[in-house]
Design a protein around this motif. Structure first.
Motif, short mmCIF file in Angstrom:
data_model
loop_
_atom_site.label_atom_id
_atom_site.label_comp_id
_atom_site.label_asym_id
_atom_site.label_seq_id
_atom_site.Cartn_x
_atom_site.Cartn_y
_atom_site.Cartn_z
N ALA A 220 0.86 -1.19 0.00
CA ALA A 220 0.00 0.00 0.00
C ALA A 220 0.89 1.23 0.00
N ALA A 221 0.30 2.38 -0.31
CA ALA A 221 1.04 3.63 -0.31
C ALA A 221 0.06 4.79 -0.12
N SER A 222 0.50 5.78 0.64
CA SER A 222 -0.28 7.00 0.85
C SER A 222 0.50 8.18 0.31
N LEU A 223 -0.17 9.01 -0.49
CA LEU A 223 0.47 10.18 -1.08
C LEU A 223 -0.34 11.42 -0.72
N THR A 224 0.36 12.49 -0.39
CA THR A 224 -0.27 13.75 -0.01
C THR A 224 0.05 14.81 -1.05
N ASP A 225 -0.95 15.63 -1.41
CA ASP A 225 -0.79 16.67 -2.44
C ASP A 225 -0.26 16.06 -3.73
N TYR A 226 -0.98 15.08 -4.22
CA TYR A 226 -0.59 14.35 -5.43
C TYR A 226 -0.92 15.18 -6.66
N ARG A 227 0.06 15.30 -7.57
CA ARG A 227 -0.15 16.02 -8.82
C ARG A 227 0.46 15.22 -9.96
N LEU A 228 -0.31 15.03 -11.03
CA LEU A 228 0.15 14.31 -12.22
C LEU A 228 -0.13 15.18 -13.43
N SER A 229 0.86 15.31 -14.31
CA SER A 229 0.66 16.07 -15.54
C SER A 229 1.26 15.30 -16.71
N THR A 230 0.57 15.34 -17.82
CA THR A 230 1.02 14.64 -19.02
C THR A 230 0.55 15.42 -20.24
N ARG A 231 1.17 15.17 -21.36
CA ARG A 231 0.81 15.89 -22.58
C ARG A 231 0.25 14.91 -23.60
N ASP A 232 -0.96 15.19 -24.05
CA ASP A 232 -1.62 14.37 -25.06
C ASP A 232 -1.80 15.22 -26.30
N GLY A 233 -0.91 15.05 -27.25
CA GLY A 233 -0.95 15.91 -28.43
C GLY A 233 -0.50 17.31 -28.09
N SER A 234 -1.36 18.30 -28.32
CA SER A 234 -0.99 19.69 -28.07
C SER A 234 -1.46 20.18 -26.71
N ARG A 235 -2.22 19.39 -25.98
CA ARG A 235 -2.76 19.83 -24.70
C ARG A 235 -2.06 19.13 -23.54
N GLU A 236 -1.91 19.86 -22.44
CA GLU A 236 -1.36 19.30 -21.23
C GLU A 236 -2.51 18.94 -20.28
N LEU A 237 -2.58 17.69 -19.91
CA LEU A 237 -3.63 17.22 -19.01
C LEU A 237 -3.05 17.08 -17.61
N SER A 238 -3.85 17.44 -16.61
CA SER A 238 -3.38 17.37 -15.23
C SER A 238 -4.43 16.72 -14.34
N LEU A 239 -3.95 16.04 -13.33
CA LEU A 239 -4.81 15.41 -12.33
C LEU A 239 -4.22 15.69 -10.96
N GLY A 240 -5.05 16.10 -10.02
CA GLY A 240 -4.58 16.40 -8.68
C GLY A 240 -5.49 15.80 -7.63
N ALA A 241 -4.93 15.55 -6.46
CA ALA A 241 -5.70 15.00 -5.35
C ALA A 241 -5.04 15.43 -4.04
N ASP A 242 -5.86 15.79 -3.08
CA ASP A 242 -5.31 16.13 -1.76
C ASP A 242 -4.65 14.92 -1.13
N THR A 243 -5.29 13.77 -1.27
CA THR A 243 -4.73 12.51 -0.78
C THR A 243 -4.99 11.42 -1.80
N LEU A 244 -4.06 10.50 -1.93
CA LEU A 244 -4.22 9.37 -2.84
C LEU A 244 -3.73 8.14 -2.11
N ASP A 245 -4.62 7.16 -1.93
CA ASP A 245 -4.29 5.93 -1.22
C ASP A 245 -4.37 4.75 -2.18
N LEU A 246 -3.25 4.06 -2.34
CA LEU A 246 -3.17 2.86 -3.16
C LEU A 246 -3.04 1.66 -2.25
N SER A 247 -3.72 0.58 -2.59
CA SER A 247 -3.64 -0.62 -1.74
C SER A 247 -3.87 -1.86 -2.60
#
Length: 312
Positions: A220-247
């Motif tokens: 398992a893993a706990s992440l705080t202030d998680y931010r993910l950014s990626t580029r799909d073609g000409s646009r930059e896509l982003s995903l954010g979460a205050d907390t992210l828990d993987l198990s």
């Protein structure tokens, strides 16, 4: 006066029992930070004995007692690593030093200061130890496999955990999923894994061909202030979460991983530069993490405060 190598010194040595065994022990001791490992083992043992002692009035048997047992076992394991895997001394000594200092606040005043002092002294000696020219030329490497077998006897829990995480049932990893052409960038202020294991390096398929990645597995893993950014073609896509828990069978496929170990030592790992040892203690966490994440798999992902965004 006895001079080392003198006639009187040799005569005294010949008169003592187990001469051959003592010679072998001297040779073994000189190829590793022996006294540093001994001090860590003594410090960890002292931390273990305090909460188990009959001084129930003076000793906290609650959270402090539990922390003392955990840190004590970790220091004993660290001493074993210094004896059997001396090339890991810098990484092991740094973690042992952090735990020794932490024991003052987290346990019964660091085993009434004794265990903490032994741990700090052992960590400093282990970090500063330097092999002799003969050892650097390969004496330690010749005995490396022998030390590994001994480590398997002394640390069965670590070895069994590693074998479970590295079993063929989980070797399939990504299950044939094609990763993104460019690995997304991930940042988080706190990364706290459980059952963390570096499973090695492998290649995974992407739209542009095979990509070399590090494989990190954990329960398992706990992440705080998680931010993910990626580029799909000409646009930059982003995903954010205050907390992210993987198990549940969490696996990360990374081309880069950097962060500050215990919030103190900042390190950067890549498939060509991996940490030692591969099995990380369960109490380790990292802050200010910046990673290039090609792929992630997990049985369960729970996000709090999820946000999505896109921009040119």
């Amino acid at each position: 006066m006895l001079l080392r190598g003198g006639r009187l010194d040799r005569r005294l040595d010949e008169g003592l029992p187990l001469r051959e065994l003592r010679r072998v022990m001297r040779e073994w001791r000189r190829t590793r930070p022996f006294w540093a490992g001994l001090l860590l083992i003594l410090g960890g043992t002292e931390l273990l004995l305090v909460p188990l002692s009959p001084l129930t009035v003076l000793v906290s048997l609650g959270l402090g007692g539990t922390a003392a047992i955990g840190i004590g076992v970790a220091l004993v394991v660290a001493g074993g690593f210094l004896w059997l895997r001396p090339h890991t001394r810098h990484y092991v000594s740094l973690n042992a030093l952090i735990l020794s200092v932490l024991s003052f606040a987290a346990t019964n005043l660091g085993g009434f200061v004794v265990g903490m002092a032994l741990g700090i002294a052992g960590s400093a000696m282990g970090f500063g130890w330097t092999p002799t020219p003969d050892d650097a030329a390969g004496r330690t490497k010749v005995r490396d496999h022998q030390g590994t077998r001994t480590l398997a006897v002394l640390l069965p829990v670590v070895i069994i955990g590693a074998s479970l995480h590295g079993s063929p049932a989980r070797a399939a990893g990504a299950g044939g999923i094609t990763a993104a052409r460019i690995p997304p960038t991930v940042t988080t202020t706190l990364f706290a894994p459980k059952g963390f294991l570096l499973a090695g390096v492998r290649t995974i398929p992407t739209a542009d061909g095979p990509l070399k990645v590090m494989v990190l597995r954990m329960d398992a893993a706990s992440l705080t202030d998680y931010r993910l950014s990626t580029r799909d073609g000409s646009r930059e896509l982003s995903l954010g979460a205050d907390t992210l828990d993987l198990s549940g069978r969490v696996t990360l496929y990374l081309t880069k991983f950097s962060g500050c170990l215990e919030g103190v030592l900042c390190l950067t790992f890549t498939p060509d530069r991996l940490p030692v040892p591969p099995v990380v203690p369960p109490f380790v966490f990292m802050t200010d993490v910046d990673a290039e994440q090609a792929l992630v798999t997990s049985d369960s992902i729970v996000a709090g405060g999820l946000t999505l965004g896109a921009r040119p």
